[in-house]
Design an enzyme around this catalytic site. Structure first.
Site, PDB file in Angstrom:
ATOM      1  N   GLN A 100     110.885   4.833  25.865  1.00 46.89           N
ATOM      2  CA  GLN A 100     111.265   4.819  24.450  1.00 46.89           C
ATOM      3  C   GLN A 100     111.710   6.223  24.026  1.00 46.89           C
ATOM      4  O   GLN A 100     112.161   6.420  22.908  1.00 46.89           O
ATOM      5  CB  GLN A 100     110.085   4.391  23.574  1.00 46.89           C
ATOM      6  CG  GLN A 100     109.563   2.997  23.882  1.00 46.89           C
ATOM      7  CD  GLN A 100     108.255   2.735  23.158  1.00 46.89           C
ATOM      8  OE1 GLN A 100     108.244   2.257  22.017  1.00 46.89           O
ATOM      9  NE2 GLN A 100     107.151   3.059  23.808  1.00 46.89           N
ATOM     10  N   ASP A 103     114.251  12.064  25.094  1.00 46.53           N
ATOM     11  CA  ASP A 103     114.425  13.328  25.826  1.00 46.53           C
ATOM     12  C   ASP A 103     114.901  13.014  27.247  1.00 46.53           C
ATOM     13  O   ASP A 103     115.002  11.847  27.632  1.00 46.53           O
ATOM     14  CB  ASP A 103     113.093  14.119  25.831  1.00 46.53           C
ATOM     15  CG  ASP A 103     111.949  13.399  26.546  1.00 46.53           C
ATOM     16  OD1 ASP A 103     110.858  13.274  25.952  1.00 46.53           O
ATOM     17  OD2 ASP A 103     112.147  12.961  27.694  1.00 46.53           O
ATOM     18  N   HIS A 118     115.630   3.468  23.386  1.00 48.53           N
ATOM     19  CA  HIS A 118     115.947   4.004  22.060  1.00 48.53           C
ATOM     20  C   HIS A 118     117.036   5.064  22.112  1.00 48.53           C
ATOM     21  O   HIS A 118     117.157   5.878  21.196  1.00 48.53           O
ATOM     22  CB  HIS A 118     114.669   4.557  21.397  1.00 48.53           C
ATOM     23  CG  HIS A 118     113.691   3.474  21.084  1.00 48.53           C
ATOM     24  ND1 HIS A 118     112.346   3.720  20.901  1.00 48.53           N
ATOM     25  CD2 HIS A 118     113.855   2.136  20.951  1.00 48.53           C
ATOM     26  CE1 HIS A 118     111.737   2.556  20.652  1.00 48.53           C
ATOM     27  NE2 HIS A 118     112.621   1.591  20.676  1.00 48.53           N
TER      28      HIS A 118
HETATM   29  P1  OAD Z   1     103.762   7.434  18.968  1.00 48.88           P
HETATM   30  O1  OAD Z   1     103.751   8.805  18.393  1.00 48.88           O
HETATM   31  O2  OAD Z   1     103.721   6.216  18.069  1.00 48.88           O
HETATM   32  O3  OAD Z   1     102.538   7.246  19.981  1.00 48.88           O
HETATM   33  C1  OAD Z   1     102.279   8.235  20.924  1.00 48.88           C
HETATM   34  C2  OAD Z   1     101.109   7.752  21.741  1.00 48.88           C
HETATM   35  O4  OAD Z   1     100.893   8.709  22.765  1.00 48.88           O
HETATM   36  C3  OAD Z   1      99.811   7.649  20.943  1.00 48.88           C
HETATM   37  O5  OAD Z   1      99.172   6.421  21.267  1.00 48.88           O
HETATM   38  C4  OAD Z   1      98.976   8.843  21.453  1.00 48.88           C
HETATM   39  O6  OAD Z   1      97.590   8.510  21.495  1.00 48.88           O
HETATM   40  C5  OAD Z   1      99.508   8.984  22.852  1.00 48.88           C
HETATM   41  N1  OAD Z   1      99.388  10.327  23.418  1.00 48.88           N
HETATM   42  C6  OAD Z   1      99.350  11.519  22.776  1.00 48.88           C
HETATM   43  N2  OAD Z   1      99.287  12.524  23.679  1.00 48.88           N
HETATM   44  C7  OAD Z   1      99.309  11.939  24.917  1.00 48.88           C
HETATM   45  C8  OAD Z   1      99.293  12.420  26.245  1.00 48.88           C
HETATM   46  N3  OAD Z   1      99.228  13.741  26.496  1.00 48.88           N
HETATM   47  N4  OAD Z   1      99.331  11.531  27.270  1.00 48.88           N
HETATM   48  C9  OAD Z   1      99.385  10.194  27.025  1.00 48.88           C
HETATM   49  N5  OAD Z   1      99.417   9.659  25.774  1.00 48.88           N
HETATM   50  C10 OAD Z   1      99.377  10.536  24.750  1.00 48.88           C
HETATM   51  O7  OAD Z   1     105.053   7.360  19.902  1.00 48.88           O
HETATM   52  P2  OAD Z   1     105.720   6.065  20.523  1.00 48.88           P
HETATM   53  O8  OAD Z   1     104.727   4.995  20.795  1.00 48.88           O
HETATM   54  O9  OAD Z   1     106.566   6.503  21.665  1.00 48.88           O
HETATM   55  O10 OAD Z   1     111.356   4.872  17.826  1.00 48.88           O
HETATM   56  O11 OAD Z   1     106.686   5.589  19.328  1.00 48.88           O
HETATM   57  C11 OAD Z   1     107.523   4.492  19.571  1.00 48.88           C
HETATM   58  C12 OAD Z   1     108.747   4.663  18.749  1.00 48.88           C
HETATM   59  O12 OAD Z   1     108.399   4.947  17.374  1.00 48.88           O
HETATM   60  C13 OAD Z   1     109.614   5.844  19.142  1.00 48.88           C
HETATM   61  O13 OAD Z   1     110.416   5.569  20.256  1.00 48.88           O
HETATM   62  C14 OAD Z   1     110.461   5.993  17.900  1.00 48.88           C
HETATM   63  C15 OAD Z   1     109.383   5.861  16.837  1.00 48.88           C
HETATM   64  O14 OAD Z   1     109.894   5.279  15.687  1.00 48.88           O
HETATM   65  C16 OAD Z   1     112.668   5.159  17.531  1.00 48.88           C
HETATM   66  O15 OAD Z   1     113.038   6.306  17.382  1.00 48.88           O
HETATM   67  C17 OAD Z   1     113.534   3.959  17.417  1.00 48.88           C
END
Ligand code: OAD
Length: 257
Positions: A100, A103, A118
């Protein structure tokens, strides 16, 4: 020990999918979405910037924000988690990375062709005729968005039709790229093991990926330091970060250190 089981699952897997979110890049210093935005952007909500309407109304502000994020990514380096994903691909040829993230850290770690659900910061295109445009040769200064411009950077114009070039990412309210979504769905249907790493599982349709895998018989392993919406679908929940858990799994599965 679930970690040992996940290592055995990995060693025995024939077709693996690694599904990643912003947490995958967190240890490279790239902030996740649900972290507070830093610096100039602290007063902005991504939802107010990452939309076609925002770009139409304030192209320089939206373009400036994405260019600042691209500059941050270019200054970042893949972390040990990205390297471990590339190692999985080396050991299991039938591995597909679905991300998603916008980068290029999976690519820079050696992942062959990650599927960007995305879009990407590195594939800008014309906002009118859709013609691909080269990413600008320069990026905003490390101090963050240009304070004197208040973060605003006028977007380049399309070489064909002159309309503003937009970031090649999926904005709220937009459809996911059809080719990416169909390639991801095809990969998930056939896999026997899916890792979901560093995603909150809140944004659809991407968040459907682990459920599709589970429904088609795959084992789902989650890597995340926090509970998420995907706890419900994970067969194995590994509480930890990408750069901690994944290299250890690869080491336990194949002895790589
Ligand atoms: P989020 O910011 O919603 O979630 C990030 C997740 O990574 C959280 O569950 C954290 O607990 C976890 N996390 C943090 N640090 C970590 C680490 N070092 N190792 C593993 N996990 C870790 O980001 P996404 O789920 O990617 O969409 O968000 C999904 C989408 O929401 C993005 O692609 C973007 C946003 O709207 C679009 O831009 C269309």
């Amino acid at each position: 020990m679930p970690e040992r089981d996940a290592a055995e699952l990995l060693r025995d897997a024939k077709r693996v999918v690694v599904f990643t979110g912003a947490g995958m890049s967190a240890e490279s210093g790239v902030p996740t979405f649900r972290d507070a935005l830093t610096g100039l952007w602290a007063r902005f909500d991504p939802k107010s910037l990452a939309t076609p309407e925002a770009f139409a109304a304030e192209p320089a502000l939206v373009w400036g924000w994405y260019e600042w994020r691209r500059a941050e990514v270019l200054r970042a380096r893949p972390n040990a988690g990205h390297d471990a994903v590339a190692a999985i691909e080396a050991h299991v040829p039938d591995t597909v990375v679905i991300t998603q993230n916008v980068d290029d850290l999976h690519e820079r770690a050696g992942s062959r062709t990650p599927i960007h659900l995305h879009g990407s910061l590195f594939t800008p295109r014309c906002s009118s005729c859709d013609r691909p445009a080269p990413p600008p040769a320069t990026t905003p200064a490390p101090a963050g968005p240009h304070e004197e411009l208040d973060g605003r950077l006028p977007p380049p114009s399309c070489a064909d039709c002159g309309a503003p070039v937009r970031p090649g990412v999926v904005w709220f309210g937009e459809q996911l790229p059809t080719h990416a979504l169909s390639a991801a769905t095809e990969a998930v249907f056939g896999c026997d093991l899916l890792f979901t790493v560093g995603t909150s599982g809140l944004v659809y349709p991407a968040a459907e990926i682990p459920y599709v895998a589970a429904r088609s018989g795959a084992t789902v392993v989650q890597v995340n330091p926090e509970p998420t919406a995907l706890d419900a679908v994970a067969d194995v929940n590994l509480r930890g970060t990408a750069a901690q858990i994944l290299p250890d799994l690869v080491a336990r599965a194949w002895g790589d250190r």
